[in-house]
Design a protein around this motif. Structure first.
Motif, PDB file in Angstrom:
ATOM      1  N   GLY A  87       0.011  -6.248 -11.183  1.00 25.78           N
ATOM      2  CA  GLY A  87       0.648  -5.487 -10.112  1.00 25.78           C
ATOM      3  C   GLY A  87       1.950  -4.845 -10.542  1.00 25.78           C
ATOM      4  N   PHE A  88       2.076  -4.543 -11.835  1.00 33.41           N
ATOM      5  CA  PHE A  88       3.342  -4.000 -12.343  1.00 33.41           C
ATOM      6  C   PHE A  88       3.716  -2.701 -11.639  1.00 33.41           C
ATOM      7  CE2 PHE A  88       5.760  -1.370 -15.335  1.00 33.41           C
ATOM      8  CZ  PHE A  88       6.808  -2.220 -15.621  1.00 33.41           C
ATOM      9  N   TRP A  89       2.736  -1.819 -11.443  1.00 37.48           N
ATOM     10  CA  TRP A  89       2.987  -0.583 -10.681  1.00 37.48           C
ATOM     11  C   TRP A  89       2.775  -0.900  -9.202  1.00 37.48           C
ATOM     12  CZ3 TRP A  89      -0.300   1.878 -14.975  1.00 37.48           C
ATOM     13  CH2 TRP A  89       0.536   2.303 -16.014  1.00 37.48           C
ATOM     14  N   PHE A  90       3.710  -1.642  -8.630  1.00 38.91           N
ATOM     15  CA  PHE A  90       3.539  -2.240  -7.308  1.00 38.91           C
ATOM     16  C   PHE A  90       3.537  -1.213  -6.172  1.00 38.91           C
ATOM     17  CE2 PHE A  90       7.961  -2.521  -8.679  1.00 38.91           C
ATOM     18  CZ  PHE A  90       8.624  -1.859  -7.659  1.00 38.91           C
ATOM     19  N   LYS A  91       3.853   0.033  -6.458  1.00 36.74           N
ATOM     20  CA  LYS A  91       3.798   1.056  -5.418  1.00 36.74           C
ATOM     21  C   LYS A  91       2.375   1.546  -5.184  1.00 36.74           C
ATOM     22  CE  LYS A  91       8.555   2.642  -6.086  1.00 36.74           C
ATOM     23  NZ  LYS A  91       9.449   3.795  -6.391  1.00 36.74           N
ATOM     24  N   ARG A  92       1.465   1.182  -6.069  1.00 37.20           N
ATOM     25  CA  ARG A  92       0.053   1.530  -5.891  1.00 37.20           C
ATOM     26  C   ARG A  92      -0.637   0.432  -5.088  1.00 37.20           C
ATOM     27  NH1 ARG A  92      -2.015   3.226 -11.958  1.00 37.20           N
ATOM     28  NH2 ARG A  92      -0.472   4.852 -12.409  1.00 37.20           N
ATOM     29  N   GLU A  93      -1.331   0.806  -4.037  1.00 38.99           N
ATOM     30  CA  GLU A  93      -2.043  -0.184  -3.231  1.00 38.99           C
ATOM     31  C   GLU A  93      -3.146  -0.869  -4.042  1.00 38.99           C
ATOM     32  OE1 GLU A  93      -3.470   1.197   0.472  1.00 38.99           O
ATOM     33  OE2 GLU A  93      -1.520   1.934   1.167  1.00 38.99           O
ATOM     34  N   THR A  94      -3.782  -0.104  -4.929  1.00 37.63           N
ATOM     35  CA  THR A  94      -4.861  -0.686  -5.736  1.00 37.63           C
ATOM     36  C   THR A  94      -4.330  -1.765  -6.676  1.00 37.63           C
ATOM     37  OG1 THR A  94      -4.573   1.157  -7.289  1.00 37.63           O
ATOM     38  CG2 THR A  94      -6.336   1.346  -5.650  1.00 37.63           C
ATOM     39  N   ALA A  95      -3.110  -1.580  -7.182  1.00 38.04           N
ATOM     40  CA  ALA A  95      -2.518  -2.579  -8.077  1.00 38.04           C
ATOM     41  C   ALA A  95      -2.185  -3.855  -7.315  1.00 38.04           C
ATOM     42  CB  ALA A  95      -1.268  -2.012  -8.744  1.00 38.04           C
ATOM     43  N   ILE A  96      -1.652  -3.713  -6.111  1.00 40.38           N
ATOM     44  CA  ILE A  96      -1.325  -4.888  -5.298  1.00 40.38           C
ATOM     45  C   ILE A  96      -2.591  -5.634  -4.902  1.00 40.38           C
ATOM     46  CG2 ILE A  96      -0.329  -5.628  -3.102  1.00 40.38           C
ATOM     47  CD1 ILE A  96       1.680  -4.788  -5.284  1.00 40.38           C
ATOM     48  N   PHE A  97      -3.639  -4.877  -4.564  1.00 37.56           N
ATOM     49  CA  PHE A  97      -4.918  -5.507  -4.232  1.00 37.56           C
ATOM     50  C   PHE A  97      -5.472  -6.257  -5.438  1.00 37.56           C
ATOM     51  CE2 PHE A  97      -9.571  -5.396  -4.147  1.00 37.56           C
ATOM     52  CZ  PHE A  97      -9.831  -5.979  -2.913  1.00 37.56           C
TER      53      PHE A  97
END
Length: 652
Positions: free
Chosen positions: A156-166
């Protein structure tokens, strides 16, 4: 030597803390130089340790470094176990990590989280080193959870992306399932042995195999089988074995360098290493070995099939990781622990190479990952092309490349195994050779050959990646070609693991195969003349060439004709649907029900608000007795005095 072992684990940790806390002060250049220096120190010292263990006869080190707590007779400690298995693992982990650190300078050059990323990957290296160097279950569990935490941060390093958080939440939740089983396995061992120390537990393995426990009334379970299966559930989560494999493809949401580190040398190899380390326990449980064997074989073939339909370049490589982890797991179940670790070692080099080559393509095409928008890159990116070809040949097991030596030997030992389920496993890994060659060369041909389908804007600036990208590719390409030649004899068929791996059967399947080993050249000659695996590799490569270069119209026709089969593969056997719709939705409903009954009704309604209302009502009743009139109080005193006098008179 204790100081050297401490330096190996502490150098990346100190670098991670320094860059993490003082990233703004040290700057971007300071961030990568500090962390590269830390991992470089660990790598150099790891080579020194490996040399001492292998060539200088340095004895096994098994000592406590720090006693954390003592509870009764139980001592919880931090300690190191340095034997041949550990020495090999730390050398592989630190080398791959070093190449990834160097590569990251180029890949993350324009990223705002530059310093944070370097801090995370250095911390990741520390966590894995603590795991593989541990001499007890407590420290093993610490490293086990630490790599999970850092992988969560990196996916989730690029935490502004919803796909990364998911994706990082998915990885976190799936691994919690596996880690729950892992913790139950450790608890079972502690319950019946009273110790967390490896050697003390291993010494009791024979006695433990005779112990039984009643999980359900009237049903006796083998304690050792139960403990080993629970431990393996943890390995299923970390090493992404079906059905706990679903998090690994989605981990591609993280930057490419961390994909390489997770898939090649750190997190996913933790489960394989753990089972190999626990060989003195697993060897006494035929049931556990069969479970390991069947799950590994199923993962090897079925996740490999998914790689055929993927269009994302990183996901194709990710599914190859799942399949290769299945191969390693199969070897563990066949009691061929040495073959599993040998394949883990070779796989680390060529899988890191493939991921970093994929990253080189991605940044050259302005972060395009769809292979349908690539093609003909060979003339633009020659270094990336040749290193990717080396990685592909190693992955499919082409003779002479490192993957050939490890995979071919692994398939042969599974064929020799008598563990229940070995026949099924052999056919799975054998068919998996064809599937691996098909999806590997499919991606290679589509990306580097054939028609150019590159975006015109990206094509204007298309060129080979800078040296900071290509040098790590070359560093990884060298062992991807050569490492098998020098290590197959001593590591696989020699006595390399005699001090760290225990096999109950004498001779084991690896030793049986070793009786026919007469050098790497003979091994290659045997494969060319007698082994069916080479023909499976060639068949897969030729099929990919025909379908994606000679007749690129055919895959579309097959997709239409076998639409149902393609739909099942495209939906990943509906595991995500089952987890996200069936399990997750029902858990939410159950949680909502518990929240309403437990929180609103029981806690808020009865315990909190109910107690307050009861006290309020009681207070109103008591308050009526406080009238404020003196004669009321005098009357109450007289009544009370009369009661006391009456009690005294009648009691005597």
């Amino acid at each position: 030597m204790e100081g050297i072992y401490l330096a190996i684990v502490l150098a990346p940790l100190i670098a991670a803390i320094t860059v993490g806390l003082f990233g703004n002060q040290v700057g971007r250049a300071g961030a990568h130089w500090i962390t590269i220096l830390g991992v470089g120190i660990s790598f150099a010292l790891s080579l020194f340790v490996l040399k001492g263990i292998v060539f200088d006869g340095v004895p096994v080190f098994n000592e406590t470094i720090y006693r954390w707590a003592t509870v009764g007779d139980l001592s919880m400690e931090i300690g190191f176990l340095i034997d041949h298995l550990t020495a090999l693992m730390i050398a592989v982990v630190t080398f791959v990590s070093l190449t990834v650190h160097i590569y990251t300078i180029g890949y993350m050059h324009d990223d705002d989280g530059y310093q944070r990323f370097f801090s995370y990957i250095s911390l990741f290296t520390f966590a894995m080193l603590m795991l593989v160097m541990s001499n007890n279950f407590l420290q093993l569990f610490f490293g086990w959870e630490a790599v999970g935490v850092v992988s969560y941060l990196l996916i989730g390093f690029w935490f502004k992306r919803e796909t990364a958080i998911f994706a990082n939440m998915k990885a976190f939740l799936v691994n919690r399932v596996g880690d729950f089983g892992f913790l139950l396995g450790i608890a079972t061992i502690l319950m019946f042995t009273g110790s967390l120390d490896y050697y003390q537990v291993f010494a009791l393995a024979g006695n433990l195999s005779e112990e039984t426990i009643q999980i359900f009334p009237g049903t006796e379970w083998s304690v050792l089988s139960l403990a080993c299966i629970c431990l393996f559930v943890g390995a299923m989560g970390k090493s992404a074995q079906m059905p706990l494999h679903v998090w690994l493809p989605d981990s591609m949401e993280g930057p490419t360098p961390i994909s390489a580190l997770i898939h090649a040398a750190t997190m996913v190899t933790a489960g394989i290493f753990m089972v190999a380390r626990m060989s003195p326990l697993f060897e006494y449980s035929q049931t556990a070995l069969s479970v390991v064997l069947v799950i590994g074989a199923t993962t090897a073939i079925f996740t490999g099939l998914l790689g055929i339909v993927q269009q994302d370049i990183k996901r194709v490589v990710a599914y190859s990781t799942l399949s290769q982890l299945g191969y390693m797991t199969v070897a563990l179940g066949a009691s061929a622990y040495a073959a599993s670790i040998f394949h883990l070692m070779t796989h680390a080099f060529f899988k890191a190479l493939l991921f970093l080559a994929a990253g080189s393509v991605i940044i050259a095409l302005h972060h395009e990952q769809d292979i349908r928008k690539m093609g003909g890159l060979k003339k633009y990116m020659p270094i990336t092309y040749w290193t990717a070809l080396i990685g592909t040949l190693a992955l499919v097991g082409f003779p002479g490349f490192s993957g050939f030596f490890s995979k071919d030997a692994l398939i042969e030992v599974v064929h020799l195994s008598t563990t229940p389920g070995a026949h099924y496993a052999y056919w799975c890994v054998l068919l998996g050779v064809f599937v691996t060659a098909l999806y590997s060369f499919r991606m290679f041909f589509i990306v580097f050959h054939g028609e150019e389908r590159i975006d015109p804007h990206a094509k204007k600036t298309l060129k080979e990646s800078p040296a900071v990208i290509t040098v790590p590719l070359i560093m990884l390409a060298v062992p991807s070609v050569l490492i098998g030649w020098f290590t197959i004899g001593p590591v696989l068929f020699g006595e390399f693991f005699n001090d760290s791996i225990f096999v109950l059967q004498d001779p084991g399947v690896v030793a049986q195969l070793g009786q026919e080993f007469h050098g790497p050249l003979t091994f290659i000659a045997h494969a060319a003349t007698s082994s069916v695996t080479l023909y499976m590799v060639l068949a897969g490569a030729l099929t990919a060439w025909f379908l994606y270069l000679k007749r690129p119209d055919l895959p579309g026709r097959f997709r239409e004709r076998f639409a149902l089969f393609y739909k099942v593969l495209d939906n990943k056997y509906y595991f995500d649907w089952f987890n996200e719709i069936v399990i997750s939705k029902n858990i939410r409903l159950l949680a909502s029900l518990f929240w309403r009954i437990g929180d609103e009704v029981l806690i808020d309604g009865i315990v909190v608000n109910g107690t307050a209302q009861t006290i309020r009502l009681f207070s109103r009743l008591i308050r009526t007795l406080q009238s404020g009139y003196l004669y009321h109080y005098a009357f109450a005193m007289i009544i009370g005095l009369a009661v006391i006098l009456g009690w005294l008179v009648f009691s005597y």
